[in-house]
Write a protein that holds these residues in place. Structure first.
Motif, PDB file in Angstrom:
ATOM      1  N   LEU A   1      69.164 -15.356  -2.066  1.00 15.03           N
ATOM      2  CA  LEU A   1      70.492 -15.183  -2.654  1.00 15.03           C
ATOM      3  C   LEU A   1      70.452 -14.401  -3.960  1.00 15.03           C
ATOM      4  O   LEU A   1      71.417 -13.718  -4.309  1.00 15.03           O
ATOM      5  CB  LEU A   1      71.155 -16.540  -2.852  1.00 15.03           C
ATOM      6  N   SER A   2      69.326 -14.458  -4.672  1.00 19.93           N
ATOM      7  CA  SER A   2      69.209 -13.723  -5.942  1.00 19.93           C
ATOM      8  C   SER A   2      69.198 -12.206  -5.721  1.00 19.93           C
ATOM      9  O   SER A   2      69.410 -11.445  -6.670  1.00 19.93           O
ATOM     10  CB  SER A   2      67.950 -14.147  -6.699  1.00 19.93           C
ATOM     11  N   LEU A   3      68.961 -11.775  -4.491  1.00 14.65           N
ATOM     12  CA  LEU A   3      68.892 -10.353  -4.178  1.00 14.65           C
ATOM     13  C   LEU A   3      70.255  -9.758  -3.834  1.00 14.65           C
ATOM     14  O   LEU A   3      70.365  -8.584  -3.523  1.00 14.65           O
ATOM     15  CB  LEU A   3      67.905 -10.127  -3.024  1.00 14.65           C
TER      16      LEU A   3
ATOM     17  N   GLU B   1      78.930 -16.983  -3.087  1.00 14.01           N
ATOM     18  CA  GLU B   1      79.149 -18.379  -2.700  1.00 14.01           C
ATOM     19  C   GLU B   1      79.488 -18.487  -1.208  1.00 14.01           C
ATOM     20  O   GLU B   1      78.999 -19.380  -0.522  1.00 14.01           O
ATOM     21  CB  GLU B   1      80.246 -19.019  -3.548  1.00 14.01           C
ATOM     22  N   ALA B   2      80.285 -17.560  -0.696  1.00 12.52           N
ATOM     23  CA  ALA B   2      80.598 -17.554   0.739  1.00 12.52           C
ATOM     24  C   ALA B   2      79.331 -17.299   1.552  1.00 12.52           C
ATOM     25  O   ALA B   2      79.119 -17.919   2.600  1.00 12.52           O
ATOM     26  CB  ALA B   2      81.659 -16.495   1.047  1.00 12.52           C
ATOM     27  N   PHE B   3      78.470 -16.417   1.049  1.00  8.69           N
ATOM     28  CA  PHE B   3      77.213 -16.126   1.747  1.00  8.69           C
ATOM     29  C   PHE B   3      76.312 -17.361   1.739  1.00  8.69           C
ATOM     30  O   PHE B   3      75.684 -17.693   2.746  1.00  8.69           O
ATOM     31  CB  PHE B   3      76.511 -14.941   1.087  1.00  8.69           C
TER      32      PHE B   3
ATOM     33  N   MET C   1      74.843 -19.303   4.986  1.00 10.90           N
ATOM     34  CA  MET C   1      73.415 -19.557   5.193  1.00 10.90           C
ATOM     35  C   MET C   1      73.125 -21.053   5.324  1.00 10.90           C
ATOM     36  O   MET C   1      72.241 -21.442   6.104  1.00 10.90           O
ATOM     37  CB  MET C   1      72.583 -18.936   4.071  1.00 10.90           C
ATOM     38  N   ASN C   2      73.836 -21.897   4.597  1.00 11.71           N
ATOM     39  CA  ASN C   2      73.657 -23.347   4.748  1.00 11.71           C
ATOM     40  C   ASN C   2      73.959 -23.769   6.181  1.00 11.71           C
ATOM     41  O   ASN C   2      73.226 -24.557   6.769  1.00 11.71           O
ATOM     42  CB  ASN C   2      74.540 -24.105   3.759  1.00 11.71           C
ATOM     43  N   ARG C   3      75.060 -23.239   6.737  1.00 13.91           N
ATOM     44  CA  ARG C   3      75.408 -23.559   8.126  1.00 13.91           C
ATOM     45  C   ARG C   3      74.346 -23.018   9.086  1.00 13.91           C
ATOM     46  O   ARG C   3      73.909 -23.701  10.011  1.00 13.91           O
ATOM     47  CB  ARG C   3      76.776 -22.977   8.470  1.00 13.91           C
TER      48      ARG C   3
ATOM     49  N   LYS D   1      70.448  -4.350  -5.915  1.00 18.39           N
ATOM     50  CA  LYS D   1      70.740  -5.557  -5.135  1.00 18.39           C
ATOM     51  C   LYS D   1      71.524  -5.186  -3.884  1.00 18.39           C
ATOM     52  O   LYS D   1      72.123  -4.116  -3.801  1.00 18.39           O
ATOM     53  CB  LYS D   1      71.543  -6.559  -5.972  1.00 18.39           C
ATOM     54  N   VAL D   2      71.557  -6.102  -2.942  1.00 15.02           N
ATOM     55  CA  VAL D   2      72.323  -5.917  -1.713  1.00 15.02           C
ATOM     56  C   VAL D   2      73.796  -6.172  -2.029  1.00 15.02           C
ATOM     57  O   VAL D   2      74.161  -7.269  -2.455  1.00 15.02           O
ATOM     58  CB  VAL D   2      71.829  -6.856  -0.600  1.00 15.02           C
ATOM     59  N   ALA D   3      74.634  -5.142  -1.808  1.00 19.50           N
ATOM     60  CA  ALA D   3      76.066  -5.255  -2.067  1.00 19.50           C
ATOM     61  C   ALA D   3      76.865  -5.465  -0.774  1.00 19.50           C
ATOM     62  O   ALA D   3      78.004  -5.917  -0.820  1.00 19.50           O
ATOM     63  CB  ALA D   3      76.567  -4.012  -2.793  1.00 19.50           C
ATOM     64  N   ARG D   4      76.273  -5.090   0.358  1.00 19.41           N
ATOM     65  CA  ARG D   4      76.908  -5.316   1.661  1.00 19.41           C
ATOM     66  C   ARG D   4      75.822  -5.458   2.706  1.00 19.41           C
ATOM     67  O   ARG D   4      74.830  -4.731   2.695  1.00 19.41           O
ATOM     68  CB  ARG D   4      77.820  -4.155   2.063  1.00 19.41           C
ATOM     69  N   ILE D   5      76.037  -6.408   3.605  1.00 15.94           N
ATOM     70  CA  ILE D   5      75.176  -6.529   4.789  1.00 15.94           C
ATOM     71  C   ILE D   5      76.059  -6.714   6.009  1.00 15.94           C
ATOM     72  O   ILE D   5      76.998  -7.498   5.996  1.00 15.94           O
ATOM     73  CB  ILE D   5      74.153  -7.673   4.669  1.00 15.94           C
TER      74      ILE D   5
END
Length: 136
Positions: free
Chosen positions: A25-27, A46-48, A52-54, A116-120
């Motif tokens: 998440l830091s990336l 936070e949505a990401f 990932m938790n799910r 950093k990753v701005a969109r995936i």
């Protein structure tokens, strides 16, 4: 190829495979855009994190046969890989989970900003995955 962007995406997937969600998440930028395969667009770290938790609750996955490509200016990247997974817990709207294993070709596209990753945007064949888990 852009070495900095290549290293960022390598670190992103290494953290994913290690289950190191803090590093993973830091990336991401705080306003990261996440285009979910055959789903909606989510915005924000936070949505990401919730996504990932799910995912980590319902699936156990390792990404192998990784091929990462980057634009010369480092603003874009793409990755092709194979997902080796196990379906641990039933995900809403999907077939029941019984520990089924799957092997799924997948890909991702990235936008990179300020290192950093701005969109995936992730892609895989959902019908292939469903067929594999229904077969058991």
């Amino acid at each position: 190829m852009n070495k900095e962007s290549q290293a960022l995406i390598e670190k992103y997937y290494a953290a994913f495979n290690a289950g190191d969600m803090d590093t993973f998440l830091s990336l991401l930028t705080d306003d990261v855009i996440h285009d979910i395969n055959q789903g909606q667009r989510e915005i924000g770290k936070e949505a990401f994190r919730e996504f990932m938790n799910r995912m980590n609750r319902n699936y156990k996955e390792q990404l192998v046969d990784m091929c990462i490509m980057t634009s010369d200016d480092g603003k874009r990247a793409a990755a092709e890989f194979v997902v080796l997974g196990e379906y641990l817990q039933t995900d809403e709207g999907l077939p029941p989970a019984k520990g089924q294993k799957y092997r799924l070709p997948a890909g991702a596209f990235f936008e990179i900003r300020d290192g950093k990753v701005a969109r995936i945007t992730n892609y895989y064949n959902l019908q292939d995955w469903i067929a594999q888990v229904e077969k058991g």
